[in-house]
Design a protein around this motif. Structure first.
Motif, PDB file in Angstrom:
ATOM      1  N   ARG A 284       0.633  -1.345   0.162  1.00 18.31           N
ATOM      2  CA  ARG A 284      -0.042   0.050   0.016  1.00 18.31           C
ATOM      3  C   ARG A 284       0.920   1.250   0.006  1.00 18.31           C
ATOM      4  NH1 ARG A 284      -4.830   0.817   4.375  1.00 18.31           N
ATOM      5  NH2 ARG A 284      -5.057  -1.315   3.389  1.00 18.31           N
ATOM      6  N   ALA A 285       1.873   1.266   0.918  1.00 20.88           N
ATOM      7  CA  ALA A 285       2.584   2.391   0.959  1.00 20.88           C
ATOM      8  C   ALA A 285       3.710   2.655  -0.305  1.00 20.88           C
ATOM      9  CB  ALA A 285       3.643   2.386   2.185  1.00 20.88           C
TER      10      ALA A 285
ATOM     11  N   GLY B  36       8.553   6.787   4.919  1.00 23.77           N
ATOM     12  CA  GLY B  36       7.934   7.540   5.751  1.00 23.77           C
ATOM     13  C   GLY B  36       6.652   7.492   6.125  1.00 23.77           C
ATOM     14  N   ARG B  37       5.764   7.016   5.197  1.00 24.00           N
ATOM     15  CA  ARG B  37       4.461   6.391   5.213  1.00 24.00           C
ATOM     16  C   ARG B  37       4.474   5.482   5.770  1.00 24.00           C
ATOM     17  NH1 ARG B  37       1.529   6.633  -0.672  1.00 24.00           N
ATOM     18  NH2 ARG B  37       2.505   8.867  -1.261  1.00 24.00           N
TER      19      ARG B  37
ATOM     20  N   ASP C 150       8.707   2.101  -9.610  1.00 21.10           N
ATOM     21  CA  ASP C 150       8.430   3.394  -9.423  1.00 21.10           C
ATOM     22  C   ASP C 150       7.597   3.811  -8.303  1.00 21.10           C
ATOM     23  OD1 ASP C 150       8.252   6.228  -9.757  1.00 21.10           O
ATOM     24  OD2 ASP C 150       6.380   6.286 -11.118  1.00 21.10           O
ATOM     25  N   VAL C 151       8.236   4.191  -6.889  1.00 23.45           N
ATOM     26  CA  VAL C 151       7.421   4.262  -5.848  1.00 23.45           C
ATOM     27  C   VAL C 151       7.542   5.774  -5.324  1.00 23.45           C
ATOM     28  CG1 VAL C 151       7.867   1.784  -5.062  1.00 23.45           C
ATOM     29  CG2 VAL C 151       9.505   3.632  -4.372  1.00 23.45           C
ATOM     30  N   PRO C 152       6.479   6.226  -4.668  1.00 19.10           N
ATOM     31  CA  PRO C 152       6.688   7.528  -3.966  1.00 19.10           C
ATOM     32  C   PRO C 152       8.284   7.623  -3.198  1.00 19.10           C
ATOM     33  CG  PRO C 152       4.525   6.466  -3.519  1.00 19.10           C
ATOM     34  CD  PRO C 152       5.574   5.316  -4.009  1.00 19.10           C
TER      35      PRO C 152
ATOM     36  N   LEU D  22      14.546   0.716  -5.149  1.00 14.41           N
ATOM     37  CA  LEU D  22      13.647   0.136  -5.877  1.00 14.41           C
ATOM     38  C   LEU D  22      13.444   0.803  -7.279  1.00 14.41           C
ATOM     39  CD1 LEU D  22      10.917   0.213  -3.044  1.00 14.41           C
ATOM     40  CD2 LEU D  22      12.102  -1.816  -4.197  1.00 14.41           C
ATOM     41  N   GLY D  23      13.887   2.388  -7.527  1.00 10.39           N
ATOM     42  CA  GLY D  23      13.878   2.682  -8.556  1.00 10.39           C
ATOM     43  C   GLY D  23      14.999   2.091  -9.745  1.00 10.39           C
ATOM     44  N   GLU D  24      15.951   1.847  -9.146  1.00  9.12           N
ATOM     45  CA  GLU D  24      17.260   0.995  -9.893  1.00  9.12           C
ATOM     46  C   GLU D  24      16.673  -0.640 -10.284  1.00  9.12           C
ATOM     47  OE1 GLU D  24      20.635   0.741  -7.526  1.00  9.12           O
ATOM     48  OE2 GLU D  24      20.938   3.044  -7.347  1.00  9.12           O
ATOM     49  N   ALA D  25      15.749  -0.705  -9.538  1.00  8.03           N
ATOM     50  CA  ALA D  25      15.267  -2.371 -10.122  1.00  8.03           C
ATOM     51  C   ALA D  25      13.985  -2.121 -10.886  1.00  8.03           C
ATOM     52  CB  ALA D  25      14.805  -3.041  -8.578  1.00  8.03           C
ATOM     53  N   GLY D  26      13.747  -1.047 -11.367  1.00 10.73           N
ATOM     54  CA  GLY D  26      12.507  -0.674 -12.273  1.00 10.73           C
ATOM     55  C   GLY D  26      11.147  -0.504 -11.717  1.00 10.73           C
TER      56      GLY D  26
END
Length: 102
Positions: A24-25, A78-79, A71-73, A65-69
């Motif tokens: 969810r986060a 923090g969430r 796209d997360v906030p 996570l971005g390097e693994a492809g």
């Protein structure tokens, strides 16, 4: 006389983030999380062969996570730590996952 020193904690300050809360986060589904685990981006904890959580001190950053492809906030960590949704409280049907009850 016996030496009664306090025992060390085996995993000090380690908590578990439930799969549902992480998904969810981070805005990803459980299937994508499983793919990340297979690629060794995240380490999942399993119970009875099913993933239920991740150690909170081993969560990947948004950049990792971005390097693994994925796209997360940017603030997904923090969430997780500060803004858990109201329905994140474990319910009785979740007891076997959160407390080890059968």
């Amino acid at each position: 006389m016996t030496d009664r020193r306090p025992r060390k904690k085996l995993l000090p300050a380690t908590g578990v983030v439930l799969v549902h809360d992480l998904c969810r986060a981070a805005g990803i589904d459980q299937q994508r999380l499983l793919e990340l685990a297979e690629a060794d981006v995240v380490f999942l904890l399993h119970r009875r062969g099913e993933p239920f959580g991740l150690l909170d001190d081993r969560l990947p950053s948004a950049a990792e996570l971005g390097e693994a492809g994925v796209d997360v906030p940017e603030d997904y960590l923090g969430r997780l730590r500060h803004d858990l949704p109201e329905d994140a409280t474990p319910q009785s049907e979740d007891a076997s996952w959160t407390m080890g009850w059968d």
